[in-house]
Design a protein around this motif. Structure first.
Motif, PDB file in Angstrom:
ATOM      1  N   ASP A   1      43.881  33.330  31.446  1.00 12.99           N
ATOM      2  CA  ASP A   1      44.204  34.719  31.787  1.00 12.99           C
ATOM      3  C   ASP A   1      44.439  35.584  30.557  1.00 12.99           C
ATOM      4  O   ASP A   1      44.405  36.811  30.641  1.00 12.99           O
ATOM      5  CB  ASP A   1      45.441  34.777  32.686  1.00 12.99           C
ATOM      6  CG  ASP A   1      45.165  34.238  34.081  1.00 12.99           C
ATOM      7  OD1 ASP A   1      43.986  34.059  34.445  1.00 12.99           O
ATOM      8  OD2 ASP A   1      46.141  33.998  34.819  1.00 12.99           O
ATOM      9  N   THR A   2      44.677  34.980  29.407  1.00  9.63           N
ATOM     10  CA  THR A   2      44.886  35.753  28.180  1.00  9.63           C
ATOM     11  C   THR A   2      43.595  35.991  27.409  1.00  9.63           C
ATOM     12  O   THR A   2      43.609  36.649  26.384  1.00  9.63           O
ATOM     13  CB  THR A   2      45.899  35.052  27.252  1.00  9.63           C
ATOM     14  OG1 THR A   2      45.405  33.762  26.909  1.00  9.63           O
ATOM     15  CG2 THR A   2      47.251  34.930  27.927  1.00  9.63           C
ATOM     16  N   GLY A   3      42.479  35.434  27.883  1.00 10.96           N
ATOM     17  CA  GLY A   3      41.191  35.602  27.198  1.00 10.96           C
ATOM     18  C   GLY A   3      40.739  34.306  26.567  1.00 10.96           C
ATOM     19  O   GLY A   3      41.070  33.218  27.036  1.00 10.96           O
ATOM     20  N   PHE A   4      39.973  34.405  25.491  1.00  3.62           N
ATOM     21  CA  PHE A   4      39.497  33.221  24.787  1.00  3.62           C
ATOM     22  C   PHE A   4      40.689  32.563  24.098  1.00  3.62           C
ATOM     23  O   PHE A   4      41.444  33.218  23.383  1.00  3.62           O
ATOM     24  CB  PHE A   4      38.432  33.582  23.759  1.00  3.62           C
ATOM     25  CG  PHE A   4      37.092  33.957  24.358  1.00  3.62           C
ATOM     26  CD1 PHE A   4      36.904  34.070  25.723  1.00  3.62           C
ATOM     27  CD2 PHE A   4      36.005  34.178  23.540  1.00  3.62           C
ATOM     28  CE1 PHE A   4      35.671  34.404  26.265  1.00  3.62           C
ATOM     29  CE2 PHE A   4      34.761  34.506  24.078  1.00  3.62           C
ATOM     30  CZ  PHE A   4      34.595  34.626  25.440  1.00  3.62           C
TER      31      PHE A   4
ATOM     32  N   ASP B   1      34.485  40.795  28.663  1.00  3.63           N
ATOM     33  CA  ASP B   1      33.992  40.611  30.030  1.00  3.63           C
ATOM     34  C   ASP B   1      34.962  39.763  30.851  1.00  3.63           C
ATOM     35  O   ASP B   1      35.179  40.013  32.029  1.00  3.63           O
ATOM     36  CB  ASP B   1      32.621  39.937  30.026  1.00  3.63           C
ATOM     37  CG  ASP B   1      31.526  40.819  29.464  1.00  3.63           C
ATOM     38  OD1 ASP B   1      31.802  41.986  29.115  1.00  3.63           O
ATOM     39  OD2 ASP B   1      30.380  40.343  29.363  1.00  3.63           O
ATOM     40  N   TRP B   2      35.515  38.743  30.230  1.00  2.00           N
ATOM     41  CA  TRP B   2      36.453  37.851  30.915  1.00  2.00           C
ATOM     42  C   TRP B   2      37.820  38.515  31.094  1.00  2.00           C
ATOM     43  O   TRP B   2      38.437  38.393  32.150  1.00  2.00           O
ATOM     44  CB  TRP B   2      36.594  36.540  30.138  1.00  2.00           C
ATOM     45  CG  TRP B   2      35.325  35.765  30.122  1.00  2.00           C
ATOM     46  CD1 TRP B   2      34.312  35.882  29.214  1.00  2.00           C
ATOM     47  CD2 TRP B   2      34.913  34.765  31.050  1.00  2.00           C
ATOM     48  NE1 TRP B   2      33.297  35.011  29.526  1.00  2.00           N
ATOM     49  CE2 TRP B   2      33.643  34.311  30.648  1.00  2.00           C
ATOM     50  CE3 TRP B   2      35.507  34.198  32.182  1.00  2.00           C
ATOM     51  CZ2 TRP B   2      32.947  33.326  31.341  1.00  2.00           C
ATOM     52  CZ3 TRP B   2      34.819  33.219  32.864  1.00  2.00           C
ATOM     53  CH2 TRP B   2      33.552  32.789  32.448  1.00  2.00           C
TER      54      TRP B   2
ATOM     55  N   TRP C   1      43.194  38.528  38.384  1.00  2.00           N
ATOM     56  CA  TRP C   1      42.484  37.894  39.496  1.00  2.00           C
ATOM     57  C   TRP C   1      43.232  37.953  40.812  1.00  2.00           C
ATOM     58  O   TRP C   1      42.648  37.775  41.876  1.00  2.00           O
ATOM     59  CB  TRP C   1      42.151  36.451  39.141  1.00  2.00           C
ATOM     60  CG  TRP C   1      43.338  35.614  38.794  1.00  2.00           C
ATOM     61  CD1 TRP C   1      43.911  35.486  37.558  1.00  2.00           C
ATOM     62  CD2 TRP C   1      44.112  34.816  39.677  1.00  2.00           C
ATOM     63  NE1 TRP C   1      44.984  34.650  37.620  1.00  2.00           N
ATOM     64  CE2 TRP C   1      45.126  34.218  38.912  1.00  2.00           C
ATOM     65  CE3 TRP C   1      44.043  34.530  41.031  1.00  2.00           C
ATOM     66  CZ2 TRP C   1      46.071  33.363  39.468  1.00  2.00           C
ATOM     67  CZ3 TRP C   1      44.982  33.676  41.587  1.00  2.00           C
ATOM     68  CH2 TRP C   1      45.975  33.101  40.796  1.00  2.00           C
ATOM     69  N   GLN C   2      44.523  38.251  40.781  1.00  2.00           N
ATOM     70  CA  GLN C   2      45.280  38.315  42.020  1.00  2.00           C
ATOM     71  C   GLN C   2      45.142  39.678  42.706  1.00  2.00           C
ATOM     72  O   GLN C   2      45.434  39.808  43.875  1.00  2.00           O
ATOM     73  CB  GLN C   2      46.746  37.996  41.758  1.00  2.00           C
ATOM     74  CG  GLN C   2      46.909  36.554  41.324  1.00  2.00           C
ATOM     75  CD  GLN C   2      48.288  36.254  40.812  1.00  2.00           C
ATOM     76  OE1 GLN C   2      48.885  37.079  40.136  1.00  2.00           O
ATOM     77  NE2 GLN C   2      48.787  35.084  41.122  1.00  2.00           N
ATOM     78  N   ALA C   3      44.677  40.645  41.959  1.00  2.00           N
ATOM     79  CA  ALA C   3      44.440  41.967  42.538  1.00  2.00           C
ATOM     80  C   ALA C   3      43.036  42.004  43.134  1.00  2.00           C
ATOM     81  O   ALA C   3      42.192  41.168  42.836  1.00  2.00           O
ATOM     82  CB  ALA C   3      44.574  43.041  41.457  1.00  2.00           C
ATOM     83  N   ASN C   4      42.801  42.990  43.954  1.00  2.00           N
ATOM     84  CA  ASN C   4      41.481  43.191  44.545  1.00  2.00           C
ATOM     85  C   ASN C   4      40.997  41.975  45.328  1.00  2.00           C
ATOM     86  O   ASN C   4      39.824  41.670  45.353  1.00  2.00           O
ATOM     87  CB  ASN C   4      40.447  43.554  43.466  1.00  2.00           C
ATOM     88  CG  ASN C   4      40.868  44.778  42.701  1.00  2.00           C
ATOM     89  OD1 ASN C   4      41.277  45.759  43.296  1.00  2.00           O
ATOM     90  ND2 ASN C   4      40.800  44.716  41.392  1.00  2.00           N
ATOM     91  N   ASP C   5      41.916  41.294  45.961  1.00  2.00           N
ATOM     92  CA  ASP C   5      41.591  40.150  46.793  1.00  2.00           C
ATOM     93  C   ASP C   5      41.230  40.670  48.189  1.00  2.00           C
ATOM     94  O   ASP C   5      42.056  41.257  48.876  1.00  2.00           O
ATOM     95  CB  ASP C   5      42.793  39.200  46.843  1.00  2.00           C
ATOM     96  CG  ASP C   5      42.569  38.004  47.737  1.00  2.00           C
ATOM     97  OD1 ASP C   5      41.430  37.794  48.187  1.00  2.00           O
ATOM     98  OD2 ASP C   5      43.538  37.279  47.981  1.00  2.00           O
ATOM     99  N   TYR C   6      40.014  40.424  48.595  1.00  2.00           N
ATOM    100  CA  TYR C   6      39.517  40.929  49.874  1.00  2.00           C
ATOM    101  C   TYR C   6      40.406  40.474  51.033  1.00  2.00           C
ATOM    102  O   TYR C   6      40.791  41.273  51.885  1.00  2.00           O
ATOM    103  CB  TYR C   6      38.075  40.474  50.093  1.00  2.00           C
ATOM    104  CG  TYR C   6      37.539  40.791  51.458  1.00  2.00           C
ATOM    105  CD1 TYR C   6      37.111  42.084  51.759  1.00  2.00           C
ATOM    106  CD2 TYR C   6      37.470  39.823  52.454  1.00  2.00           C
ATOM    107  CE1 TYR C   6      36.645  42.392  53.016  1.00  2.00           C
ATOM    108  CE2 TYR C   6      36.996  40.124  53.702  1.00  2.00           C
ATOM    109  CZ  TYR C   6      36.573  41.415  53.985  1.00  2.00           C
ATOM    110  OH  TYR C   6      36.101  41.713  55.234  1.00  2.00           O
TER     111      TYR C   6
END
Length: 126
Positions: free
Chosen positions: A7-10, A108-109, A115-120
């Protein structure tokens, strides 16, 4: 050299594959997660042979459902657009090769780190 994404990137890979060889389990996309024994396993890597093969997401979900609490890593051809699905299905991190990391840079990542937002499904539940 492979690239690890959280979640922090590379992120530098802190897993010692040589020292923890007996605590690491590699699963192919066609392995049956219901038969996997993971008692002393600290990390499971699930292979994604190509981005169109979503069986790894099911494997992750079933491993978590069965009670696996260790480190779970998606390895292979996972693209940035699939990061949210990887996290929602139970993966902690994604490992990609250098060529894919160059085609899909860290920005891009990171754009998908929330990832918890915009959950259908969550939106449908209200």
């Amino acid at each position: 050299m492979n690239t690890l994404i959280t979640d922090t990137g590379f992120t530098p890979d802190d897993w010692d594959f040589e020292g923890a060889n007996d605590k690491t389990l590699d699963l192919a996309s066609d392995d049956d997660p219901m038969t996997v024994k993971f008692d002393s396993t600290e990390m499971i890597r699930v292979d994604f042979p190509n981005f169109a093969d979503g069986r790894g997401f099911t494997i992750a979900r079933q491993l978590r459902w069965r009670g696996y609490t260790g480190r779970l890593r998606a390895k292979g051809h996972v693209i940035a657009d699939q990061y949210a699905m990887a996290r929602r299905s139970g993966f902690d991190e994604v490992e990609i090769d250098a060529a894919l990391a160059q085609r899909q840079p860290e920005a891009d990542w990171r754009a998908r780190k929330d990832w918890q937002a915009n959950d259908y499904q969550a939106r449908m539940r209200g």
